[in-house]
Design a protein around this motif. Structure first.
Motif, PDB file in Angstrom:
ATOM      1  N   THR A   1       0.832  -1.219   0.000  1.00 15.58           N
ATOM      2  CA  THR A   1       0.000   0.000   0.000  1.00 15.58           C
ATOM      3  C   THR A   1       0.862   1.263   0.000  1.00 15.58           C
ATOM      4  OG1 THR A   1      -0.059  -0.091   2.419  1.00 15.58           O
ATOM      5  CG2 THR A   1      -1.969  -0.979   1.256  1.00 15.58           C
ATOM      6  N   TYR A   2       0.242   2.327  -0.511  1.00 11.21           N
ATOM      7  CA  TYR A   2       0.790   3.668  -0.324  1.00 11.21           C
ATOM      8  C   TYR A   2       0.226   4.234   0.975  1.00 11.21           C
ATOM      9  CZ  TYR A   2       1.361   3.105  -5.371  1.00 11.21           C
ATOM     10  OH  TYR A   2       1.684   2.622  -6.602  1.00 11.21           O
ATOM     11  N   LEU A   3      -0.904   3.673   1.344  1.00  9.63           N
ATOM     12  CA  LEU A   3      -1.712   4.192   2.447  1.00  9.63           C
ATOM     13  C   LEU A   3      -2.252   2.974   3.175  1.00  9.63           C
ATOM     14  CD1 LEU A   3      -3.177   6.914   3.252  1.00  9.63           C
ATOM     15  CD2 LEU A   3      -5.022   6.169   1.762  1.00  9.63           C
ATOM     16  N   ARG A   4      -1.837   2.757   4.407  1.00  7.45           N
ATOM     17  CA  ARG A   4      -2.154   1.499   5.086  1.00  7.45           C
ATOM     18  C   ARG A   4      -3.655   1.235   5.200  1.00  7.45           C
ATOM     19  NH1 ARG A   4       1.023  -1.713   3.523  1.00  7.45           N
ATOM     20  NH2 ARG A   4       2.530  -2.773   4.802  1.00  7.45           N
ATOM     21  N   GLU A   5      -4.449   2.293   5.362  1.00  4.90           N
ATOM     22  CA  GLU A   5      -5.893   2.091   5.540  1.00  4.90           C
ATOM     23  C   GLU A   5      -6.580   1.660   4.245  1.00  4.90           C
ATOM     24  OE1 GLU A   5      -4.244   4.856   6.292  1.00  4.90           O
ATOM     25  OE2 GLU A   5      -4.272   4.930   8.482  1.00  4.90           O
ATOM     26  N   ALA A   6      -5.846   1.705   3.107  1.00  5.91           N
ATOM     27  CA  ALA A   6      -6.479   1.412   1.824  1.00  5.91           C
ATOM     28  C   ALA A   6      -6.756  -0.072   1.632  1.00  5.91           C
ATOM     29  CB  ALA A   6      -5.590   1.935   0.684  1.00  5.91           C
ATOM     30  N   LYS A   7      -6.044  -0.920   2.360  1.00  4.53           N
ATOM     31  CA  LYS A   7      -6.230  -2.363   2.215  1.00  4.53           C
ATOM     32  C   LYS A   7      -6.191  -3.009   3.587  1.00  4.53           C
ATOM     33  CE  LYS A   7      -4.183  -2.980  -2.384  1.00  4.53           C
ATOM     34  NZ  LYS A   7      -3.084  -3.585  -3.140  1.00  4.53           N
ATOM     35  N   ASN A   8      -6.758  -4.215   3.616  1.00  4.88           N
ATOM     36  CA  ASN A   8      -6.732  -4.992   4.859  1.00  4.88           C
ATOM     37  C   ASN A   8      -5.564  -5.971   4.773  1.00  4.88           C
ATOM     38  OD1 ASN A   8      -7.157  -7.198   6.590  1.00  4.88           O
ATOM     39  ND2 ASN A   8      -9.375  -6.868   6.609  1.00  4.88           N
ATOM     40  N   GLY A   9      -4.561  -5.769   5.598  1.00  6.72           N
ATOM     41  CA  GLY A   9      -3.326  -6.564   5.514  1.00  6.72           C
ATOM     42  C   GLY A   9      -3.574  -8.051   5.684  1.00  6.72           C
ATOM     43  N   ARG A  10      -4.456  -8.422   6.590  1.00  6.52           N
ATOM     44  CA  ARG A  10      -4.744  -9.839   6.822  1.00  6.52           C
ATOM     45  C   ARG A  10      -5.424 -10.461   5.584  1.00  6.52           C
ATOM     46  NH1 ARG A  10      -6.221 -14.444   9.893  1.00  6.52           N
ATOM     47  NH2 ARG A  10      -6.487 -15.806   8.092  1.00  6.52           N
ATOM     48  N   ARG A  11      -6.353  -9.679   5.001  1.00  4.12           N
ATOM     49  CA  ARG A  11      -7.039 -10.173   3.795  1.00  4.12           C
ATOM     50  C   ARG A  11      -6.038 -10.303   2.641  1.00  4.12           C
ATOM     51  NH1 ARG A  11     -10.023  -7.073   0.048  1.00  4.12           N
ATOM     52  NH2 ARG A  11     -11.464  -8.324  -1.201  1.00  4.12           N
ATOM     53  N   SER A  12      -5.071  -9.397   2.594  1.00  6.25           N
ATOM     54  CA  SER A  12      -4.072  -9.440   1.520  1.00  6.25           C
ATOM     55  C   SER A  12      -3.243 -10.715   1.598  1.00  6.25           C
ATOM     56  CB  SER A  12      -3.166  -8.210   1.587  1.00  6.25           C
ATOM     57  OG  SER A  12      -3.927  -7.066   1.293  1.00  6.25           O
ATOM     58  N   VAL A  13      -2.921 -11.151   2.806  1.00  6.60           N
ATOM     59  CA  VAL A  13      -2.177 -12.414   2.951  1.00  6.60           C
ATOM     60  C   VAL A  13      -3.031 -13.554   2.391  1.00  6.60           C
ATOM     61  CG1 VAL A  13      -1.165 -14.044   4.598  1.00  6.60           C
ATOM     62  CG2 VAL A  13      -0.875 -11.592   4.949  1.00  6.60           C
ATOM     63  N   ASP A  14      -4.310 -13.573   2.747  1.00  7.24           N
ATOM     64  CA  ASP A  14      -5.204 -14.630   2.241  1.00  7.24           C
ATOM     65  C   ASP A  14      -5.284 -14.585   0.715  1.00  7.24           C
ATOM     66  OD1 ASP A  14      -5.655 -15.281   4.879  1.00  7.24           O
ATOM     67  OD2 ASP A  14      -7.579 -14.233   5.004  1.00  7.24           O
ATOM     68  N   LEU A  15      -5.354 -13.371   0.160  1.00  4.54           N
ATOM     69  CA  LEU A  15      -5.464 -13.245  -1.303  1.00  4.54           C
ATOM     70  C   LEU A  15      -4.182 -13.719  -1.996  1.00  4.54           C
ATOM     71  CD1 LEU A  15      -7.286  -9.797  -1.604  1.00  4.54           C
ATOM     72  CD2 LEU A  15      -8.230 -12.038  -2.221  1.00  4.54           C
ATOM     73  N   LEU A  16      -3.045 -13.425  -1.392  1.00  2.00           N
ATOM     74  CA  LEU A  16      -1.777 -13.889  -1.983  1.00  2.00           C
ATOM     75  C   LEU A  16      -1.738 -15.420  -1.983  1.00  2.00           C
ATOM     76  CD1 LEU A  16       0.719 -11.328  -0.393  1.00  2.00           C
ATOM     77  CD2 LEU A  16       0.211 -11.569  -2.838  1.00  2.00           C
TER      78      LEU A  16
END
Ligand code: XUL
Ligand code: MN
Length: 344
Positions: free
Chosen positions: A140-155
């Motif tokens: 992210t450029y902006l931490r609030e723009a994405k959910n970090g935990r969800r991003s791990v699941d998506l990866l």
């Protein structure tokens, strides 16, 4: 038996000098010229982005992609050059503005997966099972723009789809902590090897270390090499150099810190890198100031430095080093390394 190293670079490593502040400084050369240069320099393999192998890939049908990949394979065979890996370029398209596998838009996530599956097909045709994933915009450029935990699941979901699509493909994650993102989700080798464990086939998810990326993470590339090789998971390597925490500089290997380069070579030697056919790749770029007639020097020089450092690693006085270590005389050890590198 000492390793006889095999060397590799990509077409993008003969770059034209553009940066965010100015245009190219060298005229473009076509692929055939670059392949010929690689051969002339005595390198063994070429690494590819999917669209280095099949240009304008998004506008082409599956059958057209297969046809062009086969033509490329013939060209490489005729030149006696192997394809080391293929990497999906997931950072250029309008579909990857907000990330690829971790984009907030499901259509864009699907694009990233479809393109990765095409990349695996290209790899198969070129005769390589190695798929390199530089996760350029997964952050992210902006931490609030994405959910970090969800991003791990998506990866993990995306890696699983690739692993399921081809039972032979190996995914080699190339971590980089920042640039283009402020913060990347997989910034280090530790993260890459940890996320591998969450996938459906951890044995087929390994990593690629780039010296500059490790330095940008504030880490020692030699330690990253030892760590990855303790897991048997260092499947490729981008040697280069980097002067501190700046933009990704991709300097010639050893250009900034010869001692760090020496320690990277020592780590490769002690772990037997190359024994299973792994290549030493140089992800280096010419300086913007480079004249066209000196265009290949950064590649030739990186390999020369590497080979000189292999000699230095093999002629290092281990017996004296052991004695100094046993006596905790690290000042003498320090000077011994310096004098060894300086030569007598
Ligand atoms: C980016 C980088 C890439 C990858 C391949 O910093 O190193 O060139 O190596 O996609
Ligand atoms: Mn790289």
């Amino acid at each position: 038996m000492p390793t006889r190293y095999k060397f590799c670079f990509g077409p993008w490593n003969i770059s034209e000098g553009q940066d965010p502040y100015g245009p190219t400084t060298r005229p473009a050369q076509d692929f055939d010229w670059k392949l010929c240069a690689l051969k002339k320099l005595g390198f063994d393999a070429m690494m590819f982005h999917d669209d280095d192998a099949v240009p304008d890939i998004d506008g082409k049908s599956d059958s057209q992609i297969r046809k062009e990949a086969k033509e490329l394979k013939k060209k490489l065979d005729d030149a006696g050059i192997a394809a080391e890996m293929v990497a999906p370029r997931l950072w250029f398209s309008p579909n990857t503005i907000d990330g690829a596998y971790t984009s907030n838009d499901p259509k864009h996530r699907q694009y990233a997966i479809d393109r990765s599956l095409r990349c695996i097909e290209i790899g198969k045709i070129l005769g390589t099972d190695l798929i390199v994933l530089w996760l350029a915009r997964e952050g992210t450029y902006l931490r609030e723009a994405k959910n970090g935990r969800r991003s791990v699941d998506l990866l993990v979901e995306a890696f699983d789809k690739m692993l399921a699509a081809d039972k032979k493909a190996r995914l080699s994650i190339e971590p980089k902590p920042n640039e283009p993102m402020d913060h990347a989700y997989i910034p280090t080798i530790g993260h890459a090897l940890a996320i591998a464990q969450l996938t459906r086939d951890p044995k087929r998810v390994g990593c690629l270390i780039e010296s500059a990326h490790a330095i940008l993470a504030g880490l020692d590339p030699a330690d990253e090499i030892d760590f990855a090789m303790a897991f048997g998971k260092l499947w490729s390597l981008h040697l280069n150099d980097q002067n501190g925490l700046k933009f990704d500089q991709d300097k010639p290997f050893g250009s900034t810190n010869l001692r760090s380069a020496f320690n990277q070579v020592r780590a490769l030697e002690r772990n037997g890198y190359g024994a299973k056919g792994e290549y030493v790749c140089f992800d280096v770029h010419p300086f913007r100031t480079t004249k066209p007639e000196h265009w290949l020097a950064h590649l030739d020089n990186s390999r020369k430095t590497f080979l000189r450092l292999v000699e230095k690693a093999r002629s290092y006085d281990d017996a004296t080093a052991k004695k100094l270590i046993a006596n905790r005389d690290y000042a003498a050890l320090d000077q011994m390394v310096i004098e060894h590198l300086l030569g007598k």
